[in-house]
Design an enzyme around this catalytic site. Structure first.
Site, PDB file in Angstrom:
ATOM      1  N   HIS A  33      -0.437  -6.087  -4.237  1.00 22.69           N
ATOM      2  CA  HIS A  33      -1.681  -6.866  -4.142  1.00 22.69           C
ATOM      3  C   HIS A  33      -1.761  -7.884  -5.286  1.00 22.69           C
ATOM      4  CE1 HIS A  33      -3.156  -3.057  -2.106  1.00 22.69           C
ATOM      5  NE2 HIS A  33      -3.492  -3.974  -1.223  1.00 22.69           N
ATOM      6  N   GLY A 144       0.195 -10.564   3.044  1.00 22.69           N
ATOM      7  CA  GLY A 144       1.554 -10.120   2.766  1.00 22.69           C
ATOM      8  C   GLY A 144       2.395 -10.013   4.029  1.00 22.69           C
TER       9      GLY A 144
END
Ligand code: PAF
Length: 279
Positions: A33, A144
């Protein structure tokens, strides 16, 4: 860093910002993250993150209640990354009334692979992402590649609705042994954590085989699934797909070297892991 839970306050805080870079998350933040936050910073300013465990994207037998919630820890990490605003709504803030309007991805993308094994998952994701975008109004948003299908679905949604938000893809962040970082890795026992890189190894094996000209797709997929099953995994799928639309490649596609991605989901004990590798 300002921590804001109400949509109204968020709007006030971000009014007039034209270059906001946004990273939506469900918290329990790890290096993966944080790499998204860093990428966001190179694409805009201010960086806004959100933490919201979105009930809409969990099935009735999934891990909504036990999904790891580590808010204080997450706040410290985001502060170190120079995030300007953390939007952390409660369920009441986000869904003050039942969310009856939903964003429905097309069947040929939303109901395959993850969508087949997690019915309703992508409708839950696109609905909350659309709502988060409406609250934050970002110029760019970072997702992502680890969640490859999610990235593609959100990107297509942004294009089809002509949203003013550019979707940026971030490379998967891996541990040294290859395991893709994921909040769900924390469910793994020590033994399972040692075994977990086998998923990446299986993908790598398939990707290398394709690169060296082995183009029998069903055989490669079957072999990879059997290898994992023999090691004690319960694979849902290991599948070779076209990067452009996640459909199976035809013989022509393979002959022409169409860009591919190998996608996988498998359970190790009680933990379901997903990963993928572009070929
Ligand atoms: O990838 C996630 O963490 C979630 O699916 C997202 C994009 C934050 C939506 O809840």
């Amino acid at each position: 860093m300002k921590i804001i839970s109400s949509i109204e306050e968020l709007r006030d805080q971000l009014r007039g910002q034209l270059r906001t870079a946004f990273v939506p998350t469900m918290g329990n933040l790890h290096e993966g993250h944080l790499s998204l936050m860093r990428l966001a910073r190179t694409h805009g300013d201010p960086v806004v993150a959100s933490i919201f465990v979105n009930r809409l994207q969990f099935g009735p037998n999934e891990d909504f209640d036990k999904y790891p919630r580590t808010f204080q820890d997450d706040v410290e990490k985001l502060e170190k990354e120079g995030v300007y605003v953390l939007f952390a709504p409660t369920e009441k803030d986000m869904y003050p009334e039942p969310q009856e309007y939903r964003v429905q991805p097309p069947d040929d993308l939303g109901n395959i692979l993850e969508g087949e094994f997690r019915p309703g998952f992508f409708t839950g994701v696109t609905t909350v992402v659309m709502k988060l975008f409406s609250c934050v109004q970002p110029r760019v948003a970072v997702f992502g590649k680890k969640d490859y299908q999610q990235l593609m679905i959100v990107r297509n949604m942004a294009r089809q609705f002509a949203l003013p938000t550019e979707i940026i893809a971030a490379e998967t962040f891996r541990a040294e042994d290859g395991l893709a970082l994921s909040s769900r890795n924390r469910y793994l026992s020590d033994d399972e954590r040692s075994e977990a890189p086998a998923l990446y190894q299986a993908l790598d094996h398939v990707a290398s085989a394709i690169r060296s000209g082995h183009l029998d797709v069903p055989a490669l997929e079957q072999q990879a699934m059997s290898t994992l099953a023999q090691r004690g995994w319960q694979p849902d799928y290991i599948s070779i797909r076209k990067r452009i639309n996640l459909q199976a490649p035809s013989a022509d596609d393979l002959a022409q070297g169409t860009p591919l991605v190998v996608v996988a989901a498998a359970k190790l004990g009680n933990t379901r892991l997903i990963d993928n590798l572009e070929v």
